[in-house]
Design a protein around this motif. Structure first.
Motif, PDB file in Angstrom:
ATOM      1  N   MET A 189       0.836  -1.205   0.000  1.00 25.18           N
ATOM      2  CA  MET A 189       0.000   0.000   0.000  1.00 25.18           C
ATOM      3  C   MET A 189       0.871   1.255   0.000  1.00 25.18           C
ATOM      4  O   MET A 189       0.575   2.227  -0.704  1.00 25.18           O
ATOM      5  CB  MET A 189      -0.984  -0.023   1.180  1.00 25.18           C
ATOM      6  N   ALA A 190       1.963   1.246   0.752  1.00 28.26           N
ATOM      7  CA  ALA A 190       2.886   2.387   0.760  1.00 28.26           C
ATOM      8  C   ALA A 190       3.521   2.576  -0.619  1.00 28.26           C
ATOM      9  O   ALA A 190       3.649   3.712  -1.101  1.00 28.26           O
ATOM     10  CB  ALA A 190       3.964   2.190   1.825  1.00 28.26           C
ATOM     11  N   HIS A 191       3.902   1.482  -1.260  1.00 27.11           N
ATOM     12  CA  HIS A 191       4.485   1.585  -2.605  1.00 27.11           C
ATOM     13  C   HIS A 191       3.461   2.101  -3.613  1.00 27.11           C
ATOM     14  O   HIS A 191       3.814   2.861  -4.515  1.00 27.11           O
ATOM     15  CB  HIS A 191       5.055   0.233  -3.054  1.00 27.11           C
ATOM     16  N   ALA A 192       2.210   1.705  -3.478  1.00 29.04           N
ATOM     17  CA  ALA A 192       1.164   2.229  -4.360  1.00 29.04           C
ATOM     18  C   ALA A 192       1.030   3.739  -4.175  1.00 29.04           C
ATOM     19  O   ALA A 192       0.894   4.490  -5.151  1.00 29.04           O
ATOM     20  CB  ALA A 192      -0.164   1.524  -4.089  1.00 29.04           C
ATOM     21  N   ALA A 193       1.105   4.187  -2.926  1.00 27.36           N
ATOM     22  CA  ALA A 193       1.029   5.632  -2.652  1.00 27.36           C
ATOM     23  C   ALA A 193       2.240   6.357  -3.226  1.00 27.36           C
ATOM     24  O   ALA A 193       2.103   7.435  -3.826  1.00 27.36           O
ATOM     25  CB  ALA A 193       0.928   5.880  -1.147  1.00 27.36           C
ATOM     26  N   MET A 194       3.432   5.776  -3.061  1.00 27.73           N
ATOM     27  CA  MET A 194       4.641   6.402  -3.597  1.00 27.73           C
ATOM     28  C   MET A 194       4.620   6.446  -5.125  1.00 27.73           C
ATOM     29  O   MET A 194       5.072   7.417  -5.735  1.00 27.73           O
ATOM     30  CB  MET A 194       5.887   5.687  -3.083  1.00 27.73           C
ATOM     31  N   ALA A 195       4.076   5.403  -5.753  1.00 32.27           N
ATOM     32  CA  ALA A 195       3.960   5.394  -7.212  1.00 32.27           C
ATOM     33  C   ALA A 195       3.050   6.525  -7.680  1.00 32.27           C
ATOM     34  O   ALA A 195       3.298   7.156  -8.703  1.00 32.27           O
ATOM     35  CB  ALA A 195       3.422   4.046  -7.694  1.00 32.27           C
ATOM     36  N   MET A 196       2.021   6.804  -6.900  1.00 30.09           N
ATOM     37  CA  MET A 196       1.024   7.813  -7.239  1.00 30.09           C
ATOM     38  C   MET A 196       1.516   9.236  -6.979  1.00 30.09           C
ATOM     39  O   MET A 196       1.194  10.146  -7.725  1.00 30.09           O
ATOM     40  CB  MET A 196      -0.240   7.516  -6.404  1.00 30.09           C
ATOM     41  N   THR A 197       2.328   9.416  -5.933  1.00 30.34           N
ATOM     42  CA  THR A 197       2.676  10.771  -5.493  1.00 30.34           C
ATOM     43  C   THR A 197       4.097  11.201  -5.829  1.00 30.34           C
ATOM     44  O   THR A 197       4.391  12.385  -5.821  1.00 30.34           O
ATOM     45  CB  THR A 197       2.506  10.909  -3.973  1.00 30.34           C
ATOM     46  N   GLY A 198       4.999  10.254  -6.053  1.00 30.41           N
ATOM     47  CA  GLY A 198       6.384  10.593  -6.356  1.00 30.41           C
ATOM     48  C   GLY A 198       7.260  10.583  -5.115  1.00 30.41           C
ATOM     49  O   GLY A 198       6.796  10.342  -4.000  1.00 30.41           O
ATOM     50  N   PRO A 199       8.557  10.872  -5.301  1.00 33.99           N
ATOM     51  CA  PRO A 199       9.553  10.701  -4.238  1.00 33.99           C
ATOM     52  C   PRO A 199       9.542  11.766  -3.134  1.00 33.99           C
ATOM     53  O   PRO A 199      10.177  11.572  -2.111  1.00 33.99           O
ATOM     54  CB  PRO A 199      10.884  10.740  -4.993  1.00 33.99           C
ATOM     55  N   ASP A 200       8.831  12.854  -3.313  1.00 31.81           N
ATOM     56  CA  ASP A 200       8.841  13.919  -2.305  1.00 31.81           C
ATOM     57  C   ASP A 200       7.773  13.741  -1.236  1.00 31.81           C
ATOM     58  O   ASP A 200       7.624  14.589  -0.361  1.00 31.81           O
ATOM     59  CB  ASP A 200       8.675  15.288  -2.982  1.00 31.81           C
ATOM     60  N   VAL A 201       7.039  12.653  -1.302  1.00 31.89           N
ATOM     61  CA  VAL A 201       5.953  12.384  -0.354  1.00 31.89           C
ATOM     62  C   VAL A 201       6.206  11.047   0.336  1.00 31.89           C
ATOM     63  O   VAL A 201       6.618  10.075  -0.293  1.00 31.89           O
ATOM     64  CB  VAL A 201       4.593  12.363  -1.086  1.00 31.89           C
ATOM     65  N   VAL A 202       5.976  11.018   1.648  1.00 30.73           N
ATOM     66  CA  VAL A 202       6.106   9.796   2.441  1.00 30.73           C
ATOM     67  C   VAL A 202       4.711   9.409   2.939  1.00 30.73           C
ATOM     68  O   VAL A 202       4.053  10.202   3.607  1.00 30.73           O
ATOM     69  CB  VAL A 202       7.051  10.017   3.647  1.00 30.73           C
ATOM     70  N   PRO A 203       4.249   8.194   2.609  1.00 24.91           N
ATOM     71  CA  PRO A 203       2.954   7.751   3.136  1.00 24.91           C
ATOM     72  C   PRO A 203       3.109   7.309   4.592  1.00 24.91           C
ATOM     73  O   PRO A 203       3.972   6.501   4.911  1.00 24.91           O
ATOM     74  CB  PRO A 203       2.585   6.581   2.228  1.00 24.91           C
ATOM     75  N   MET A 204       2.289   7.862   5.462  1.00 21.16           N
ATOM     76  CA  MET A 204       2.323   7.549   6.886  1.00 21.16           C
ATOM     77  C   MET A 204       0.989   6.895   7.267  1.00 21.16           C
ATOM     78  O   MET A 204      -0.073   7.478   7.041  1.00 21.16           O
ATOM     79  CB  MET A 204       2.521   8.818   7.714  1.00 21.16           C
ATOM     80  N   SER A 205       1.057   5.688   7.833  1.00 20.88           N
ATOM     81  CA  SER A 205      -0.168   4.966   8.199  1.00 20.88           C
ATOM     82  C   SER A 205      -0.883   5.646   9.352  1.00 20.88           C
ATOM     83  O   SER A 205      -0.284   5.912  10.395  1.00 20.88           O
ATOM     84  CB  SER A 205       0.152   3.523   8.590  1.00 20.88           C
ATOM     85  N   LEU A 206      -2.159   5.914   9.158  1.00 15.91           N
ATOM     86  CA  LEU A 206      -3.014   6.431  10.224  1.00 15.91           C
ATOM     87  C   LEU A 206      -3.878   5.317  10.800  1.00 15.91           C
ATOM     88  O   LEU A 206      -4.215   5.326  11.977  1.00 15.91           O
ATOM     89  CB  LEU A 206      -3.916   7.552   9.689  1.00 15.91           C
TER      90      LEU A 206
END
Length: 147
Positions: free
Chosen positions: A60-77
């Protein structure tokens, strides 16, 4: 400076049995292959649930990174996992996709499959999209105070 040194990421991937990234789609999809080992198992050769959870969470984090690019870190809530069948040693595939994207909060779903395609577990997650520079600054500050 990065919050996670490359060797730490390598160590994490090794501990999780990472094999390869199969897919990272900018539409918010990712597929990752892992090798579940006997050392990840408890009674009867069943992979411990924390590995199952970690595999789907990473997808799920990799899917978010693929969508947003390298300047964003997905943080689980929030993260919820349902286990349908035991994961056993061997190849497992974690798949994830975005269900709904907001400006700073997104909803993802994922699943873990065995090599034959049988669904072993499903998960849903709420992720906050954080600026990488802010995450790295906060990590540096916390690590400086931990010594």
């Amino acid at each position: 400076m990065t919050a996670t040194p490359p060797e730490a990421a390598h160590d994490l991937n090794t501990a999780m049995g990472f094999v390869r990234i199969v897919e990272m789609d900018p539409q918010g999809r990712a597929t990752i292959e892992y090798q579940a080992g006997q050392h990840m198992c408890h009674s009867g050769g069943v992979v411990q649930g924390g590995f199952v959870t970690g595999w789907i969470d990473a997808a799920m984090a990799h899917a978010a990174m693929a969508m947003t690019g390298p300047d964003v870190v997905p943080m689980s809530l929030e993260l919820k996992v349902s286990f349908f069948a035991p994961a056993r040693p061997g190849v497992v595939i974690a798949k994830a996709w975005v269900e709904r994207r907001g400006r700073s909060t997104c909803f993802f779903e994922g699943q873990l499959l065995d090599a034959s395609g049988k669904v072993l577990a499903k998960a849903s997650s709420t992720l906050m999209l954080a600026e990488r520079s802010r995450v790295e600054q906060a990590s540096s500050k916390a690590m400086a105070g931990a010594g």
